[in-house]
Enzyme design. Structure first.
Site, PDB file in Angstrom:
ATOM      1  CB  SER A  90       3.260  -6.549   2.316  1.00 42.55           C
ATOM      2  OG  SER A  90       4.011  -5.720   1.465  1.00 42.55           O
ATOM      3  CG  ASP A  99      -0.406   0.652   1.898  1.00 45.38           C
ATOM      4  OD1 ASP A  99       0.724   1.086   1.614  1.00 45.38           O
ATOM      5  OD2 ASP A  99      -0.643  -0.538   2.154  1.00 45.38           O
ATOM      6  CG  HIS A 151       2.445  -1.428   3.799  1.00 47.54           C
ATOM      7  ND1 HIS A 151       1.632  -1.896   2.783  1.00 47.54           N
ATOM      8  CD2 HIS A 151       3.442  -2.341   3.924  1.00 47.54           C
ATOM      9  CE1 HIS A 151       2.131  -3.023   2.305  1.00 47.54           C
ATOM     10  NE2 HIS A 151       3.222  -3.327   2.990  1.00 47.54           N
TER      11      HIS A 151
END
Length: 621
Positions: free
Chosen positions: A195, A300, A331
């Site tokens: 991320s 995601d 994610h």
């Protein structure tokens, strides 16, 4: 391989390791390399733990003192003359939110020296002749300065840590004593992270900094505009300042930076401007010389798939050494998808690019793709070789629909039904499996009775199958069992709860989505309001995907306008007319493909319906 010992027991054990090499090793000696790979020869419990503050070139809080980023290190207690490379995770989350499935935070001893690093990287790699550096981004945790959310100062702070490891930037202990890394560091660095962490790795790689040999961006951003805007459509108001406030407690000292985040990001127009160019790492892909191992979930919906796909394409154009893993969850870190294979592959990757060991991983198939729950296949490249963009028209005549702000479950339900606010097109049942690999799009010829509206497109697989439930916990669930990866201390154990995919049998699933603000159809840099009564050619880019729609299933295309679940575009009440014969769905597919429109057609004007005949997909440039 993992062990099955309980966490509390593993944390108390100290491994009995091989005796160290002679007291003074010759330069270049690497006692941790055996049989062409790194092996655990160093005692993790007695590893050197130190906290260093590295000076950056910036003074973002304007206090007259250069900013310093905190670098918390765990490194093996090597023999004099033995140097090691560094695995680095630069993150804003070490104090506020935690890392990994168990949201681990940094912990410090009574002297303020790092005692626990999140994740397994230090536990696993330090015994194998690597150092691990967990860097607090500028303005977060113990670093000074101001967090500018993907901007040049954030990138410069992480880059400074690499410069320090190569003797090009000053570093200091907590009491101000200068600290150097050149006696133990080879200067070779591999950045990794999920991320925001992986986004920083992309940004630092785009500077071309010497010493950064590889990056492993996991579910990472390559363009912050595309993260906070969907082709001119606002994803959420005030997003940059929200993120700054989430990760930093230095807002009071950072008024100028905060003001820039609020105003220069330009929510009012959602234009792509200088603020966003600074945060667009793809523009500097030509500077990347580090190898890149991309990992992303095709489902995601936080960091959407164009983030990896467009970055991948830019790297490919420049011949950057690269590898890609795609999985069907959301994610999620691959450590929580395919743990044993991931650790083994990552170990080989770092051995190749940080240790220079020719283990063949750079000659193995470049792409690994999860094609169905738990089933992974390999390909020479991605998109899958042989993929080509082909198009199928939407029908004949003119169809219209009015914005109704439909939630997704309503929009994609029963494609044969008349539902106000959408157009639904069906192709199938398929007579053979259809492999989609890459970035689809919908090319529309439309007439709109408002200056703008959001255009939303969804590809849907209608048919019963076992599917990853990415809308629940990102598609994974935490189990009660544990596995351990590396060595432990009482303060920092290497054991983590096991994780499994959430799988259920469903009768349909949204494969991928796309959004486009109609007034940004000419350029994302400015708006071009639509004139009622005039026809426009507008393309809706659809997020990259990789999936096989099985034979017997039906592929659906659903068009709506405002999307209350994923964007903040208002419901304008606009009516959109679509010239079906001059509108096409463009799919990146492999092999021969013939799509047959279903008998039922979307609601149309003048009683015109789609023709019920097979339509062969047509190659598009």
């Amino acid at each position: 391989m993992p062990t099955a010992l309980p966490r509390f027991l593993l944390a108390t054990l100290v491994a009995v390791l091989a005796a160290p090499s002679p007291a003074h090793a010759a330069p270049g000696d690497r006692p941790y390399v055996r049989g062409g790979e790194t092996v655990p020869v160093y005692d993790y419990a007695t590893a050197i733990r130190e906290s260093v503050w590295v000076q950056t070139p910036d003074d973002t809080d304007e206090d007259g003192v250069p900013d310093r980023v905190a670098v918390d290190l765990v490194r093996p207690r090597t023999e004099p003359g033995v140097k090691v490379p560094v695995v680095m995770d630069a993150s804003p989350y070490y104090a506020c939110c935690g890392r990994g499935n168990e949201s681990e935070l940094k912990a410090y001893d009574a002297n303020g020296v790092i005692s626990k690093e999140p994740l397994f990287y230090d536990n696993y790699f330090v015994p194998r002749g690597y150092a691990f550096a967990a860097v607090d981004l500028t303005g977060t945790n113990r670093s000074t300065g101001c967090e500018d959310v993907g901007g040049r100062h954030e990138v410069a702070g992480a880059k400074a840590a690499i410069d320090w490891l190569n003797g090009r930037a000053p570093g200091f202990s907590a009491d101000g004593t200068p600290v150097s890394a050149t006696a133990w560091s080879t200067g070779k660095v591999g950045m990794i992270g999920k991320s925001w962490d992986g986004s920083v790795a992309n940004g630092v790689a785009s500077t071309g900094v010497e010493g950064l040999e590889t990056i492993v961006p996991i579910s990472a951003i390559s363009s912050w505009y595309d993260y906070m805007r969907f082709n001119g459509t606002l994803r959420a108001t005030g997003y940059p300042t929200y993120l700054q406030g989430l990760v930093s407690d230095r807002i009071a000292q950072c008024a100028a930076v905060t003001e820039s985040l609020a105003t220069d990001s330009d929510d009012a127009t959602a234009d792509y401007n200088a603020f966003w160019r600074e945060r667009d790492y793809r523009r500097s892909a030509s500077r990347v010389h580090a190898s890149v191992f991309v990992v992303h979930g095709v489902n995601d919906l936080n960091v959407t798939t164009p983030q990896f796909a467009e970055w991948w394409d830019e790297l490919a154009k420049r011949g950057v050494p690269r590898k890609i893993w795609l999985h069907q969850t959301g994610h999620v870190d691959p450590f929580d998808v395919r743990r044993d294979a991931w650790v083994d592959t990552l170990h080989q990757w770092f051995d190749r690019w940080l240790q220079g060991l020719h283990n063949g991983i750079d000659r193995a198939p470049r792409a690994t793709v999860e094609t169905s729950p738990g089933v992974f296949t390999e390909a020479r490249d991605w998109p899958v070789p042989g993929t080509r963009p082909v198009a199928v028209r939407l029908g004949t005549g003119v169809a219209s629909y009015t914005d109704a702000g439909l939630p997704e479950d309503v929009a994609v339900a029963d494609p044969g039904a008349q539902i106000h606010g959408r157009l639904a097109f069906r192709y199938g049942p398929l007579t053979a499996p259809l492999r989609i690999s890459g970035s689809p799009s919908v090319r529309l010829r439309v007439r709109v009775d408002r200056p703008t509206t959001q255009l939303t497109a969804r590809l849907v697989d209608y048919g019963t199958a076992d599917r990853v439930q990415y809308d629940r916990g990102e598609g994974v669930r935490t189990l009660t069992t544990e596995s351990c990866w590396g060595e432990s201390t009482a303060a920092d154990d290497a054991c983590y709860f096991d994780v499994a995919e959430r799988v259920a049998t469903t009768d349909h699933a949204v494969l991928t989505r796309g959004w486009q603000d109609a007034a940004h159809h000419v350029s994302l840099r400015f708006t071009t309001p639509l004139r009622p009564g005039r026809w426009y050619a507008i393309t809706v880019p659809v997020s990259a995907y990789d999936a096989t729609v099985p034979a017997g299933h039906t592929l659906g295309l659903v068009l709506t306008q405002s999307d209350p679940e994923y964007t903040e575009a208002p419901n304008t009440g606009a009516t959109v007319e679509v010239d079906l014969a001059r509108s096409t769905l463009v799919l990146p597919v492999t092999g021969p493909a013939t799509l047959k429109p279903s008998t039922a057609a979307p609601h149309t004007r003048h009683g015109v319906t789609a023709e019920n005949r097979p339509e062969r997909l047509t190659p598009q440039g």
